[in-house]
Scaffold this active site. Sequence first.
Site, PDB file in Angstrom:
ATOM      1  CB  SER A 421      -0.976  -0.160   1.275  1.00 20.00           C
ATOM      2  OG  SER A 421      -0.239  -0.332   2.308  1.00 20.00           O
ATOM      3  CG  HIS A 442      -3.560  -0.817  -2.652  1.00 24.93           C
ATOM      4  ND1 HIS A 442      -4.368   0.107  -2.633  1.00 24.93           N
ATOM      5  CD2 HIS A 442      -3.226  -1.246  -1.590  1.00 24.93           C
ATOM      6  CE1 HIS A 442      -4.102   0.388  -1.007  1.00 24.93           C
ATOM      7  NE2 HIS A 442      -3.538  -0.581  -0.760  1.00 24.93           N
ATOM      8  CD  GLU A 454      -5.925   2.834  -5.062  1.00 28.72           C
ATOM      9  OE1 GLU A 454      -6.015   4.109  -5.106  1.00 28.72           O
ATOM     10  OE2 GLU A 454      -4.925   2.451  -4.528  1.00 28.72           O
ATOM     11  CG  ASN A 492      -4.211   4.424   1.438  1.00 32.85           C
ATOM     12  OD1 ASN A 492      -5.348   4.326   1.627  1.00 32.85           O
ATOM     13  ND2 ASN A 492      -3.422   3.184   1.212  1.00 32.85           N
TER      14      ASN A 492
HETATM   15  P1  NAI Z   1       0.009  -8.960   8.196  1.00 31.04           P
HETATM   16  O1  NAI Z   1       1.082  -8.589   9.076  1.00 31.04           O
HETATM   17  O2  NAI Z   1      -1.518  -9.316   8.882  1.00 31.04           O
HETATM   18  O3  NAI Z   1       0.339 -10.090   7.218  1.00 31.04           O
HETATM   19  C1  NAI Z   1       1.628 -10.421   6.730  1.00 31.04           C
HETATM   20  C2  NAI Z   1       2.042 -11.977   6.391  1.00 31.04           C
HETATM   21  O4  NAI Z   1       2.742 -12.167   5.874  1.00 31.04           O
HETATM   22  C3  NAI Z   1       2.000 -12.469   7.753  1.00 31.04           C
HETATM   23  O5  NAI Z   1       1.253 -13.670   7.983  1.00 31.04           O
HETATM   24  C4  NAI Z   1       3.560 -13.127   7.883  1.00 31.04           C
HETATM   25  O6  NAI Z   1       3.841 -14.372   8.491  1.00 31.04           O
HETATM   26  C5  NAI Z   1       3.574 -13.229   6.219  1.00 31.04           C
HETATM   27  N1  NAI Z   1       5.107 -13.202   5.891  1.00 31.04           N
HETATM   28  C6  NAI Z   1       6.145 -12.178   6.067  1.00 31.04           C
HETATM   29  N2  NAI Z   1       7.212 -12.627   5.516  1.00 31.04           N
HETATM   30  C7  NAI Z   1       6.872 -13.657   4.746  1.00 31.04           C
HETATM   31  C8  NAI Z   1       7.594 -14.401   3.732  1.00 31.04           C
HETATM   32  N3  NAI Z   1       8.710 -14.129   3.531  1.00 31.04           N
HETATM   33  N4  NAI Z   1       6.795 -15.218   3.247  1.00 31.04           N
HETATM   34  C9  NAI Z   1       5.952 -15.749   3.326  1.00 31.04           C
HETATM   35  N5  NAI Z   1       5.076 -15.251   4.263  1.00 31.04           N
HETATM   36  C10 NAI Z   1       5.496 -14.114   4.951  1.00 31.04           C
HETATM   37  O7  NAI Z   1       0.105  -7.863   6.734  1.00 31.04           O
HETATM   38  P2  NAI Z   1      -1.262  -7.129   6.204  1.00 31.04           P
HETATM   39  O8  NAI Z   1      -1.969  -6.202   6.877  1.00 31.04           O
HETATM   40  O9  NAI Z   1      -2.112  -8.283   5.655  1.00 31.04           O
HETATM   41  O10 NAI Z   1      -0.427  -6.560   5.142  1.00 31.04           O
HETATM   42  C11 NAI Z   1       0.040  -7.433   3.841  1.00 31.04           C
HETATM   43  C12 NAI Z   1       0.337  -6.388   2.567  1.00 31.04           C
HETATM   44  O11 NAI Z   1      -0.922  -5.907   2.172  1.00 31.04           O
HETATM   45  C13 NAI Z   1       1.354  -5.074   3.094  1.00 31.04           C
HETATM   46  O12 NAI Z   1       2.208  -4.943   1.903  1.00 31.04           O
HETATM   47  C14 NAI Z   1       0.432  -3.825   3.200  1.00 31.04           C
HETATM   48  O13 NAI Z   1       0.829  -2.834   3.092  1.00 31.04           O
HETATM   49  C15 NAI Z   1      -0.798  -4.450   2.266  1.00 31.04           C
HETATM   50  N6  NAI Z   1      -1.921  -3.861   2.417  1.00 31.04           N
HETATM   51  C16 NAI Z   1      -2.476  -3.744   3.790  1.00 31.04           C
HETATM   52  C17 NAI Z   1      -3.778  -3.059   4.069  1.00 31.04           C
HETATM   53  C18 NAI Z   1      -4.296  -3.370   5.617  1.00 31.04           C
HETATM   54  O14 NAI Z   1      -5.419  -2.641   5.726  1.00 31.04           O
HETATM   55  N7  NAI Z   1      -3.577  -4.015   6.411  1.00 31.04           N
HETATM   56  C19 NAI Z   1      -4.699  -2.758   3.264  1.00 31.04           C
HETATM   57  C20 NAI Z   1      -4.337  -2.744   1.811  1.00 31.04           C
HETATM   58  C21 NAI Z   1      -2.790  -3.372   1.722  1.00 31.04           C
END
Ligand code: NAI
Length: 682
Positions: A421, A442, A454, A492
């Site tokens: 994001s 996105h 997006e 955003n």
């Molecule tokens: P999160 O922290 O809930 O989940 C991330 C997951 O990725 C975790 O389960 C972690 O164990 C896993 N992970 C980390 N490194 C890894 C690897 N090398 N191989 C496999 N798994 C791995 O994070 P979230 O909130 O789901 O965000 C994920 C992405 O989505 C980020 O790039 C964030 O910017 C984007 N995003 C988040 C939003 C939100 O509201 N939380 C909205 C839109 C996009």
Amino acid sequence: MQASAWTYTREEGGLAVLVLDVPERSANTLSSLVLTQLAEQMDRIEQDRPAGLLIRSGKRSGFIAGADIKEFTTLGSEREALVMVRRGQVLCDRLAALPCPTVALIHGFALGGGLELALACRYRVGVDDGRLALGLPEVQLGIHPGFGGTVRSVQLLGVRPALDLMLTGKTLRAERALALGLIDRLAPPQEAETVARALLRAAPAPHRPVLLERMLSLPGIRGLLAPALLRQLAKRARKDHYPAPYAIVDLWVRYGARGRIAYEQEAASISRLFLTSTARNLVRVFQLQDKLKALGARDAAAPGAQEAFRRVHVIGAGVMGGDIAAWCALRGLEVTLQDRGLEQIEPALRRAAELIEKRIRVPAERAAALARLRADVEGRGVADADVVIEAIFEDLQAKHALFAKVEPQLKAGALLATNTSSLTLESIATVLAVPERLVGLHFFNPVAQMPLVEVIHAGQTSPAATAAALSFARKLDRLPLPCRSAPGFLVNRVLAPYLLEALIALEQGIAPELIDQAAQDFGMPMGPVELADVVGLDVCKHVGDIVGALSGRAPPLPLTRIEERIAQRKLGRKTGEGFYVWKDGKPQRHSVDWASVPGDLQDRLILALVNECVAVLREGLVTEADLVDAGLIFGAGFAPFRGGPLAWAQQTGNALIVARLQGLAQTQGARFTPDPGWAQRG
Ligand code: NAI
């Protein structure tokens, strides 16, 4: 002369069949021309006097989708609207007045004017093919039924079911429609026409609502029920923002769905509503939605491109990745979900099971959807995937390490996507051998509820990859919005100054309740302070810092309140406390002195957002103003009845908005300086 959309056939035995098949359209709609042609058919039917009349659609897609919404935008006056509505009403009246039994044989959808036509028949038979969807969704366009539907729905279903149908605008599925009496019979596709004909021959008494529902329409009782109904409405929408639901209740309270006057007043009321800015803007929202849908279809890499997406591999099973994977499985794709270990994937699988349980009714289909989603710690799914979506931590190094490992395993032609994001595609792509196939997809949180995706492209992204990504988003039944890679992308980026302004107001000692109310009074679904708590204060600050650094609009004072809370791990809803204390998923608000709200507060919030919209348009993040409005409506819930931030500015007067910004720049600071892009906005 144009061929009629209607075909009338008189059969041996006395029954007649009227088929609607609007030429060159995939779905039937009731345009003025189609109604004029129906009038000709009615002349003929009235003379022909069949023993029974069956009406059906010649389209595969369904019965009738409603009136032709495009024509709404051409209505210049109440008088014109009245002429259009009365024409439909009179036709439905003539149908209802035929001396013979009439039946509408409905498959797929019967919506709005289409359902009203069916309501004017004595019976309705539904085709049980799993697709039946009946509804009166006019309220979503800022109007209400106008072809007699506000009267006939109450007469057929009773007060509460009919008002519920009209006020929510939601569609009913087969079993519910049968239980309510909206359809008289439900039959499998191969038997439905026979069942409809049998109804015409047997001509049983038409459906009537239960006694209690009929009694609710007595004048004394109507008056008693009205205040409770209005209270319920007030909780959902304000009358000055959304007048149509109030008009529906008002019609019923005054006229009780009885007699000529009820029809006449329905027509008068909808004609007034047509001309409101709310209706115009909600029609615009509908059209914006179609515009985004078309981007996914038209730009598809090749005909049938959506069929090319069968296997998806999602990496990162957290909040986003887990829900994206679940949504893909729900939409029919084979999905493998990867994370560092099974323990990170299991919660996502549990959430997926809940989603699938809620959304799919048929047990066999439910089981199939669940089976389509598989945990894949080793990442074996990468090699077979048509699309790989990365959703791991928002950390550039982590993403680099992952992409470097994944890219060599991709099959030829696979789409590579990131859900980042705040990172730019350019920065992620530095480790890729073929950066042309990297796109951003996105998604917004919560994935199952937010319609927008997006679709991000950078300079190096190939047009084919962007087209495929747009088409993939459509396959997922999301609205794709093409956007150039830049910090914060569209939604955003534009929300950042709005949230920042709320934080500045908090620093100035203005209560969160007042700030949120000012935004909600404008029509935002949720105030900015509550939104910050929902998104998470840490996430807000992170995105805010990135976008803020870019815009060079530093806050005029240190933002101590958010810093303090982050330091104390009070991150918002997810930790139980942020700016609000959260109980049972709701922010606990204190009573405040509502009169103490500063006069310029609403302007500060909304104009900060609108000014940024002009900036992103000037910078070419998206190609046209409509896309900015669509992004903010579908990605951030920007007051739909305002038509979008740029449409609202236009309607208010761009020059006036610029003057108000200049005023704020003097009183509040240079951050309100009008963007140079206003000069192009006329
Ligand atoms: P999160 O922290 O809930 O989940 C991330 C997951 O990725 C975790 O389960 C972690 O164990 C896993 N992970 C980390 N490194 C890894 C690897 N090398 N191989 C496999 N798994 C791995 O994070 P979230 O909130 O789901 O965000 C994920 C992405 O989505 C980020 O790039 C964030 O910017 C984007 N995003 C988040 C939003 C939100 O509201 N939380 C909205 C839109 C996009």
